[in-house]
Design an enzyme around this catalytic site. Structure first.
Site, mmCIF file in Angstrom:
data_model
loop_
_atom_site.group_PDB
_atom_site.id
_atom_site.type_symbol
_atom_site.label_atom_id
_atom_site.label_comp_id
_atom_site.label_asym_id
_atom_site.label_seq_id
_atom_site.Cartn_x
_atom_site.Cartn_y
_atom_site.Cartn_z
ATOM 1 N N GLY A 42 43.905 29.649 33.909
ATOM 2 C CA GLY A 42 44.887 30.715 34.028
ATOM 3 C C GLY A 42 45.670 30.773 35.316
ATOM 4 C CD GLU A 97 40.233 33.814 39.174
ATOM 5 O OE1 GLU A 97 40.970 33.232 38.362
ATOM 6 O OE2 GLU A 97 39.029 33.578 39.275
ATOM 7 C CG ASP A 98 43.852 34.135 35.813
ATOM 8 O OD1 ASP A 98 42.759 34.455 36.343
ATOM 9 O OD2 ASP A 98 43.915 33.705 34.654
ATOM 10 C CG ASP A 101 38.007 40.854 34.363
ATOM 11 O OD1 ASP A 101 36.973 40.303 34.770
ATOM 12 O OD2 ASP A 101 38.662 40.411 33.423
ATOM 13 N N GLY A 103 34.563 40.855 38.428
ATOM 14 C CA GLY A 103 34.242 40.336 39.754
ATOM 15 C C GLY A 103 33.039 39.416 39.774
ATOM 16 C CG ASN A 104 29.633 39.775 37.002
ATOM 17 O OD1 ASN A 104 28.985 40.274 37.907
ATOM 18 N ND2 ASN A 104 29.672 40.292 35.792
ATOM 19 C CB THR A 105 33.444 34.405 37.491
ATOM 20 O OG1 THR A 105 32.887 34.618 36.191
ATOM 21 C CG2 THR A 105 33.672 32.926 37.701
ATOM 22 C CG LEU A 106 36.702 35.893 43.000
ATOM 23 C CD1 LEU A 106 37.160 34.441 43.003
ATOM 24 C CD2 LEU A 106 37.917 36.809 42.958
ATOM 25 C CE LYS A 129 42.604 43.747 32.741
ATOM 26 N NZ LYS A 129 41.942 43.476 31.453
ATOM 27 C CG PHE A 150 43.370 41.460 26.235
ATOM 28 C CD1 PHE A 150 42.127 40.995 26.621
ATOM 29 C CD2 PHE A 150 44.310 40.555 25.756
ATOM 30 C CE1 PHE A 150 41.807 39.644 26.516
ATOM 31 C CE2 PHE A 150 44.001 39.218 25.646
ATOM 32 C CZ PHE A 150 42.750 38.753 26.027
ATOM 33 C CG ASP A 157 43.930 32.370 27.235
ATOM 34 O OD1 ASP A 157 43.289 32.060 26.206
ATOM 35 O OD2 ASP A 157 43.365 32.595 28.329
ATOM 36 N NE ARG A 163 45.660 29.037 28.874
ATOM 37 C CZ ARG A 163 44.640 29.615 29.491
ATOM 38 N NH1 ARG A 163 44.862 30.351 30.566
ATOM 39 N NH2 ARG A 163 43.418 29.488 29.047
#
Length: 173
Positions: A42, A97-98, A101, A103-106, A129, A150, A157, A163
């Protein structure tokens, strides 16, 4: 493609904000070289437009990561699907980052990359977000703070579609 898409942030607004972010980043990194880590897929649209407008020397690399667990809640780890091609030790690094939300992954990605001894490590995101935040992660540069809807377009996407929209839209119906 039966979805209706309402424009949330126009192409012009996105373009103007990316210029503002690039100006700020260029000032903050004046006299340095900046290494962008672009999070696939993304972030590619945002990263390309941002990089074109940054005035300091820029190098780029790409990562693909995801949280794993039961699909609803992060297990507290990330899976690296595509690793960096270059070492980041001693480099001034900016994660691109696109959207942020939960925040877990980041959160976990930042911890992983900090362990690789960059000179500095900051985060830029096109969209944030905060209402969806589960892990506290601060961004250093943010394009737009949005409500919990969303969104698609500008790299974001829905089932790999939309996208390529030049604006940020909300799927209606």
């Amino acid at each position: 493609m039966n979805e209706q898409i309402e424009v949330m942030i126009s192409e012009q607004q996105v373009d103007e904000r990316i210029c503002e972010l690039a100006n700020r980043i260029s000032k903050d990194y004046e006299g340095k070289e900046l290494h962008l880590i672009i999070i696939l897929k993304g972030s590619v649209f945002f990263a390309c437009e941002l990089a074109k407008r940054i005035t300091v020397p820029v190098t780029m690399d790409f990562m693909s990561v995801s949280s794993y667990g039961d699909g609803m809640v992060s297990a507290g780890h990330i899976t690296v699907k595509k690793e960096l091609d270059e070492d980041i030790e001693g480099k001034d690094v900016l994660i691109v980052e696109d959207i942020v939300d939960s925040g877990n992954t980041l959160f976990h990605l930042k911890n992983l990359l900090e362990g690789r001894s960059p000179a500095s490590l900051k985060i830029v995101t096109l969209l944030d977000k905060p209402d969806r935040r589960v892990k506290e992660i601060a961004t250093d540069y943010c394009g737009f703070e949005i409500e919990d809807k969303f969104v698609v377009g500008y790299g974001l996407d829905y089932a790999q579609k939309y996208r390529n929209l030049p604006y940020i839209g909300v799927i209606e119906g």
